[in-house]
Motif scaffolding. Structure first.
Motif, short mmCIF file in Angstrom:
data_model
loop_
_atom_site.label_atom_id
_atom_site.label_comp_id
_atom_site.label_asym_id
_atom_site.label_seq_id
_atom_site.Cartn_x
_atom_site.Cartn_y
_atom_site.Cartn_z
N THR A 1 73.01 18.44 -18.92
CA THR A 1 73.37 19.08 -17.66
C THR A 1 72.29 20.06 -17.22
O THR A 1 71.89 20.08 -16.05
CB THR A 1 74.72 19.81 -17.81
OG1 THR A 1 75.72 18.85 -18.18
CG2 THR A 1 75.13 20.48 -16.52
N ALA A 2 71.80 20.86 -18.14
CA ALA A 2 70.74 21.83 -17.81
C ALA A 2 69.46 21.12 -17.38
O ALA A 2 68.81 21.53 -16.42
CB ALA A 2 70.47 22.73 -19.02
N SER A 3 69.13 20.04 -18.06
CA SER A 3 67.93 19.29 -17.71
C SER A 3 68.05 18.67 -16.32
O SER A 3 67.12 18.73 -15.52
CB SER A 3 67.70 18.20 -18.76
OG SER A 3 66.60 17.39 -18.38
N LEU A 4 69.21 18.09 -16.04
CA LEU A 4 69.43 17.48 -14.72
C LEU A 4 69.44 18.54 -13.62
O LEU A 4 68.92 18.31 -12.52
CB LEU A 4 70.72 16.68 -14.71
CG LEU A 4 70.70 15.39 -15.54
CD1 LEU A 4 72.09 14.77 -15.56
CD2 LEU A 4 69.68 14.41 -14.99
N ALA A 5 70.00 19.70 -13.90
CA ALA A 5 70.02 20.78 -12.91
C ALA A 5 68.59 21.25 -12.62
O ALA A 5 68.23 21.51 -11.47
CB ALA A 5 70.88 21.94 -13.40
N ALA A 6 67.77 21.36 -13.66
CA ALA A 6 66.38 21.78 -13.47
C ALA A 6 65.61 20.74 -12.66
O ALA A 6 64.84 21.07 -11.76
CB ALA A 6 65.71 22.00 -14.82
N GLU A 7 65.84 19.47 -12.97
CA GLU A 7 65.17 18.41 -12.22
C GLU A 7 65.63 18.40 -10.77
O GLU A 7 64.83 18.22 -9.85
CB GLU A 7 65.45 17.05 -12.87
CG GLU A 7 64.64 15.94 -12.26
CD GLU A 7 64.77 14.62 -13.01
OE1 GLU A 7 64.29 13.62 -12.47
OE2 GLU A 7 65.35 14.60 -14.11
#
Length: 68
Positions: free
Chosen positions: A15-21
């Protein structure tokens, strides 16, 4: 470990990775919108210049026939 357990990831990390992307993509979209706006303004300016340059070549604008 089997390959299937290696591929398991923490949902919070995903979730954090997708939010950053998503944030990066939104930033790029903003830059692209600004660039498109700039190009659009340049096209408008050039179009207006071309219209002004063509007017004298088409003859008088008061309804008279062009003289020869």
């Amino acid at each position: 470990m089997s390959p299937s357990t290696d591929r398991q990831t923490d949902p919070a990390a995903v979730t954090a990775s997708l939010a950053a992307e998503a944030a990066l993509l939104e930033g790029r979209m903003s830059l692209l919108r600004e660039a498109i706006h700039s190009v659009d303004a340049r096209i408008d300016a050039l179009s207006e210049t071309l219209r002004r340059l063509r007017r004298p070549a088409t003859g008088p604008t008061d309804g008279e026939a062009p003289g020869r």
